[in-house]
Design a protein around this motif. Structure first.
Motif, PDB file in Angstrom:
ATOM      1  N   LYS A 153     -12.959  -8.068  -7.876  1.00  0.00           N
ATOM      2  CA  LYS A 153     -14.181  -7.304  -8.145  1.00  0.00           C
ATOM      3  C   LYS A 153     -14.753  -6.720  -6.855  1.00  0.00           C
ATOM      4  CE  LYS A 153     -15.574  -9.954 -12.198  1.00  0.00           C
ATOM      5  NZ  LYS A 153     -16.542 -10.922 -12.721  1.00  0.00           N
ATOM      6  N   CYS A 154     -14.761  -7.523  -5.791  1.00  0.00           N
ATOM      7  CA  CYS A 154     -15.267  -7.044  -4.502  1.00  0.00           C
ATOM      8  C   CYS A 154     -14.400  -5.920  -3.961  1.00  0.00           C
ATOM      9  CB  CYS A 154     -15.322  -8.184  -3.490  1.00  0.00           C
ATOM     10  SG  CYS A 154     -16.550  -9.432  -3.852  1.00  0.00           S
ATOM     11  N   ALA A 155     -13.090  -6.096  -4.028  1.00  0.00           N
ATOM     12  CA  ALA A 155     -12.169  -5.073  -3.537  1.00  0.00           C
ATOM     13  C   ALA A 155     -12.311  -3.789  -4.343  1.00  0.00           C
ATOM     14  CB  ALA A 155     -10.731  -5.591  -3.588  1.00  0.00           C
TER      15      ALA A 155
ATOM     16  N   THR B  23     -14.895  -2.644  -5.838  1.00  0.00           N
ATOM     17  CA  THR B  23     -16.150  -1.992  -5.477  1.00  0.00           C
ATOM     18  C   THR B  23     -15.975  -1.137  -4.233  1.00  0.00           C
ATOM     19  OG1 THR B  23     -17.459  -3.764  -6.439  1.00  0.00           O
ATOM     20  CG2 THR B  23     -18.561  -2.396  -4.808  1.00  0.00           C
ATOM     21  N   THR B  24     -15.215  -1.626  -3.272  1.00  0.00           N
ATOM     22  CA  THR B  24     -15.017  -0.883  -2.035  1.00  0.00           C
ATOM     23  C   THR B  24     -14.030   0.262  -2.194  1.00  0.00           C
ATOM     24  OG1 THR B  24     -13.227  -2.300  -1.218  1.00  0.00           O
ATOM     25  CG2 THR B  24     -15.477  -2.957  -0.670  1.00  0.00           C
ATOM     26  N   LEU B  25     -13.270   0.282  -3.272  1.00  0.00           N
ATOM     27  CA  LEU B  25     -12.256   1.314  -3.480  1.00  0.00           C
ATOM     28  C   LEU B  25     -12.712   2.411  -4.437  1.00  0.00           C
ATOM     29  CD1 LEU B  25      -9.170  -1.049  -3.792  1.00  0.00           C
ATOM     30  CD2 LEU B  25      -9.733   0.417  -1.860  1.00  0.00           C
ATOM     31  N   SER B  26     -13.984   2.598  -4.571  1.00  0.00           N
ATOM     32  CA  SER B  26     -14.513   3.576  -5.531  1.00  0.00           C
ATOM     33  C   SER B  26     -14.624   4.979  -4.924  1.00  0.00           C
ATOM     34  CB  SER B  26     -15.880   3.112  -6.034  1.00  0.00           C
ATOM     35  OG  SER B  26     -15.738   1.935  -6.775  1.00  0.00           O
ATOM     36  N   SER B  27     -13.606   5.419  -4.211  1.00  0.00           N
ATOM     37  CA  SER B  27     -13.626   6.757  -3.626  1.00  0.00           C
ATOM     38  C   SER B  27     -13.037   7.770  -4.600  1.00  0.00           C
ATOM     39  CB  SER B  27     -12.824   6.775  -2.324  1.00  0.00           C
ATOM     40  OG  SER B  27     -11.439   6.686  -2.605  1.00  0.00           O
TER      41      SER B  27
ATOM     42  N   LYS C 159      -8.448   2.096  -8.902  1.00  0.00           N
ATOM     43  CA  LYS C 159      -9.004   1.023  -8.078  1.00  0.00           C
ATOM     44  C   LYS C 159      -8.603  -0.369  -8.555  1.00  0.00           C
ATOM     45  CE  LYS C 159     -13.560   1.019 -10.243  1.00  0.00           C
ATOM     46  NZ  LYS C 159     -14.974   1.276 -10.032  1.00  0.00           N
TER      47      LYS C 159
ATOM     48  N   ALA D 299      -6.976  -2.833  -5.972  1.00  0.00           N
ATOM     49  CA  ALA D 299      -7.763  -4.040  -5.704  1.00  0.00           C
ATOM     50  C   ALA D 299      -6.897  -5.283  -5.866  1.00  0.00           C
ATOM     51  CB  ALA D 299      -8.974  -4.103  -6.636  1.00  0.00           C
TER      52      ALA D 299
END
Length: 57
Positions: free
Chosen positions: A27-29, A31-35, A42, A46
Motif C-alpha cells: 500500500k505504501c509503495a 501510494t508513491t507510484l501514483s505518477s 502501480k 508496488a
C-alpha cells in the motif's frame, strides 16, 4: 517538532505477520507510484518493489 509529529502518525508493525507487513508495504509503495507514467500499473510495480526489498533483507 517534526520528529514528534512523525512519532504521533507512525504505524507500528511489531507483532504483525509477514503477510500483514507485506500488505502494508505494498500500500505504501503503491501510494508513491501514483505518477502519470506508471500510475495505471502501480499495483504491479508496488508488489515488485516490496518483493525486492523483502528478498534483500
Amino acid at each position: 517538532m517534526a520528529i514528534e509529529k512523525i512519532m504521533e502518525l507512525a504505524v507500528s508493525i511489531e507483532g504483525k505477520s509477514l503477510d500483514e507487513k507485506r500488505s502494508l508495504l505494498v500500500k505504501c509503495a503503491a501510494t508513491t507510484l501514483s505518477s502519470k507514467l506508471i500510475g495505471g500499473e502501480k499495483g504491479f510495480f508496488a508488489k515488485m518493489v516490496v518483493d525486492a526489498v523483502i528478498a534483500i533483507g
